[in-house]
Design a protein around this motif. Structure first.
Motif, PDB file in Angstrom:
ATOM      1  N   THR A   2      -1.852  16.520  -0.329  1.00  0.00           N
ATOM      2  CA  THR A   2      -2.085  17.517   0.557  1.00  0.00           C
ATOM      3  C   THR A   2      -1.048  18.772  -0.051  1.00  0.00           C
ATOM      4  O   THR A   2       0.136  18.489   0.159  1.00  0.00           O
ATOM      5  CB  THR A   2      -1.840  17.020   1.774  1.00  0.00           C
ATOM      6  OG1 THR A   2      -2.715  16.057   2.334  1.00  0.00           O
ATOM      7  CG2 THR A   2      -1.884  18.457   2.777  1.00  0.00           C
ATOM      8  N   PRO A   3      -1.498  19.934  -0.397  1.00  0.00           N
ATOM      9  CA  PRO A   3      -0.574  20.721  -0.919  1.00  0.00           C
ATOM     10  C   PRO A   3      -0.111  21.909   0.278  1.00  0.00           C
ATOM     11  O   PRO A   3      -1.003  21.906   1.270  1.00  0.00           O
ATOM     12  CB  PRO A   3      -1.585  21.846  -1.877  1.00  0.00           C
ATOM     13  CG  PRO A   3      -2.825  21.637  -1.264  1.00  0.00           C
ATOM     14  CD  PRO A   3      -2.914  20.106  -0.648  1.00  0.00           C
ATOM     15  N   VAL A   4       1.093  22.329   0.363  1.00  0.00           N
ATOM     16  CA  VAL A   4       1.471  23.145   1.296  1.00  0.00           C
ATOM     17  C   VAL A   4       2.114  24.550   0.372  1.00  0.00           C
ATOM     18  O   VAL A   4       3.302  24.284  -0.155  1.00  0.00           O
ATOM     19  CB  VAL A   4       2.705  22.449   2.005  1.00  0.00           C
ATOM     20  CG1 VAL A   4       3.242  23.418   2.834  1.00  0.00           C
ATOM     21  CG2 VAL A   4       2.410  21.024   2.910  1.00  0.00           C
ATOM     22  N   VAL A   5       1.496  25.270   0.532  1.00  0.00           N
ATOM     23  CA  VAL A   5       1.719  26.448  -0.277  1.00  0.00           C
ATOM     24  C   VAL A   5       2.796  27.275   0.334  1.00  0.00           C
ATOM     25  O   VAL A   5       2.641  27.848   1.451  1.00  0.00           O
ATOM     26  CB  VAL A   5       0.554  27.168  -0.586  1.00  0.00           C
ATOM     27  CG1 VAL A   5       0.992  28.653  -1.361  1.00  0.00           C
ATOM     28  CG2 VAL A   5      -0.694  26.648  -1.390  1.00  0.00           C
ATOM     29  N   VAL A  26       8.762  14.912  -1.110  1.00  0.00           N
ATOM     30  CA  VAL A  26       7.781  15.652  -1.563  1.00  0.00           C
ATOM     31  C   VAL A  26       7.994  16.036  -2.916  1.00  0.00           C
ATOM     32  O   VAL A  26       8.861  16.031  -3.428  1.00  0.00           O
ATOM     33  CB  VAL A  26       7.625  17.006  -0.930  1.00  0.00           C
ATOM     34  CG1 VAL A  26       7.238  16.718   0.693  1.00  0.00           C
ATOM     35  CG2 VAL A  26       8.613  17.856  -0.829  1.00  0.00           C
ATOM     36  N   ASN A  27       6.866  16.254  -3.895  1.00  0.00           N
ATOM     37  CA  ASN A  27       6.943  16.898  -4.947  1.00  0.00           C
ATOM     38  C   ASN A  27       6.978  18.396  -4.987  1.00  0.00           C
ATOM     39  O   ASN A  27       5.901  18.998  -4.580  1.00  0.00           O
ATOM     40  CB  ASN A  27       5.727  16.404  -5.994  1.00  0.00           C
ATOM     41  CG  ASN A  27       5.817  14.919  -6.282  1.00  0.00           C
ATOM     42  OD1 ASN A  27       6.822  14.610  -6.601  1.00  0.00           O
ATOM     43  ND2 ASN A  27       4.831  14.141  -6.037  1.00  0.00           N
ATOM     44  N   PRO A  28       8.009  19.278  -5.306  1.00  0.00           N
ATOM     45  CA  PRO A  28       7.882  20.551  -5.978  1.00  0.00           C
ATOM     46  C   PRO A  28       6.942  20.776  -6.974  1.00  0.00           C
ATOM     47  O   PRO A  28       7.068  20.364  -7.699  1.00  0.00           O
ATOM     48  CB  PRO A  28       9.235  21.123  -5.802  1.00  0.00           C
ATOM     49  CG  PRO A  28       9.948  19.830  -6.443  1.00  0.00           C
ATOM     50  CD  PRO A  28       9.012  18.835  -5.829  1.00  0.00           C
ATOM     51  N   VAL A  29       6.079  22.183  -6.705  1.00  0.00           N
ATOM     52  CA  VAL A  29       5.272  22.373  -7.776  1.00  0.00           C
ATOM     53  C   VAL A  29       5.633  24.084  -8.026  1.00  0.00           C
ATOM     54  O   VAL A  29       4.915  24.794  -7.351  1.00  0.00           O
ATOM     55  CB  VAL A  29       3.868  22.199  -7.529  1.00  0.00           C
ATOM     56  CG1 VAL A  29       2.887  22.429  -8.850  1.00  0.00           C
ATOM     57  CG2 VAL A  29       3.415  20.667  -7.174  1.00  0.00           C
ATOM     58  N   PRO A  30       6.375  24.282  -9.124  1.00  0.00           N
ATOM     59  CA  PRO A  30       6.733  25.652  -9.161  1.00  0.00           C
ATOM     60  C   PRO A  30       5.631  26.366 -10.377  1.00  0.00           C
ATOM     61  O   PRO A  30       5.050  25.408 -11.021  1.00  0.00           O
ATOM     62  CB  PRO A  30       8.074  25.697  -9.721  1.00  0.00           C
ATOM     63  CG  PRO A  30       8.536  24.526 -10.356  1.00  0.00           C
ATOM     64  CD  PRO A  30       7.290  23.669  -9.526  1.00  0.00           C
ATOM     65  N   LYS A  37       3.762  33.159  -7.181  1.00  0.00           N
ATOM     66  CA  LYS A  37       3.753  33.127  -5.773  1.00  0.00           C
ATOM     67  C   LYS A  37       2.605  32.156  -5.065  1.00  0.00           C
ATOM     68  O   LYS A  37       2.253  32.367  -3.853  1.00  0.00           O
ATOM     69  CB  LYS A  37       3.181  34.823  -5.337  1.00  0.00           C
ATOM     70  CG  LYS A  37       4.145  35.715  -6.031  1.00  0.00           C
ATOM     71  CD  LYS A  37       5.452  35.691  -5.105  1.00  0.00           C
ATOM     72  CE  LYS A  37       6.550  36.818  -5.654  1.00  0.00           C
ATOM     73  NZ  LYS A  37       7.683  36.564  -5.357  1.00  0.00           N
ATOM     74  N   LYS A  38       2.506  30.986  -5.839  1.00  0.00           N
ATOM     75  CA  LYS A  38       1.788  30.011  -5.250  1.00  0.00           C
ATOM     76  C   LYS A  38       2.521  28.621  -5.229  1.00  0.00           C
ATOM     77  O   LYS A  38       1.810  27.465  -5.171  1.00  0.00           O
ATOM     78  CB  LYS A  38       0.337  29.880  -5.980  1.00  0.00           C
ATOM     79  CG  LYS A  38      -0.668  30.867  -5.784  1.00  0.00           C
ATOM     80  CD  LYS A  38      -1.359  31.046  -4.318  1.00  0.00           C
ATOM     81  CE  LYS A  38      -2.205  32.062  -4.489  1.00  0.00           C
ATOM     82  NZ  LYS A  38      -3.161  31.988  -3.266  1.00  0.00           N
ATOM     83  N   ASN A  76      -6.980  29.505  -0.517  1.00  0.00           N
ATOM     84  CA  ASN A  76      -7.688  30.541  -1.431  1.00  0.00           C
ATOM     85  C   ASN A  76      -7.651  31.824  -1.359  1.00  0.00           C
ATOM     86  O   ASN A  76      -8.138  32.654  -1.771  1.00  0.00           O
ATOM     87  CB  ASN A  76      -9.172  30.257  -1.073  1.00  0.00           C
ATOM     88  CG  ASN A  76      -9.694  29.044  -1.216  1.00  0.00           C
ATOM     89  OD1 ASN A  76      -9.439  28.380  -2.283  1.00  0.00           O
ATOM     90  ND2 ASN A  76     -10.545  28.021  -0.791  1.00  0.00           N
ATOM     91  N   ALA A  77      -6.290  32.116  -0.536  1.00  0.00           N
ATOM     92  CA  ALA A  77      -5.788  33.759  -0.388  1.00  0.00           C
ATOM     93  C   ALA A  77      -5.435  34.343  -1.701  1.00  0.00           C
ATOM     94  O   ALA A  77      -5.086  33.683  -2.436  1.00  0.00           O
ATOM     95  CB  ALA A  77      -4.795  33.583   0.801  1.00  0.00           C
TER      96      ALA A  77
END
Length: 77
Positions: A2-5, A26-30, A37-38, A76-77
């Motif tokens: 589950t991603p949390v942007v 949690v895994n941070p995904v930069p 900005k995502k 999807n923003a």
């Protein structure tokens, strides 16, 4: 998964640390793994997690949102 942007690398790292200090991994995904900005957190849920575990994570995410003032982004923003 589950991603949390989060949208901001610094804030994402701070929230990762905040959650880790409270026992939530949690895994941070930069960027550059995701577009600029995502930046996001990846939560890995499994059948072994109890309802109480999920409630704890949601509560901590609400607390982190209030503390770090991040804006929840739509995927999807």
């Amino acid at each position: 998964i589950t991603p949390v942007v989060i949208g901001d690398s610094f804030v994402m790292r701070e929230i990762t640390k905040f959650l880790d200090e409270r026992g939530v991994f949690v895994n941070p995904v930069p960027y550059p793994a995701v577009p600029r900005k995502k930046d996001r957190l990846r939560l890995s849920l499994s059948a072994l997690h109890m309802r109480e575990d999920l409630d704890t994570v949601l509560s901590l995410l609400d607390e982190a949102e209030a503390k770090y003032k991040f804006v929840k982004h739509e995927e999807n923003a």
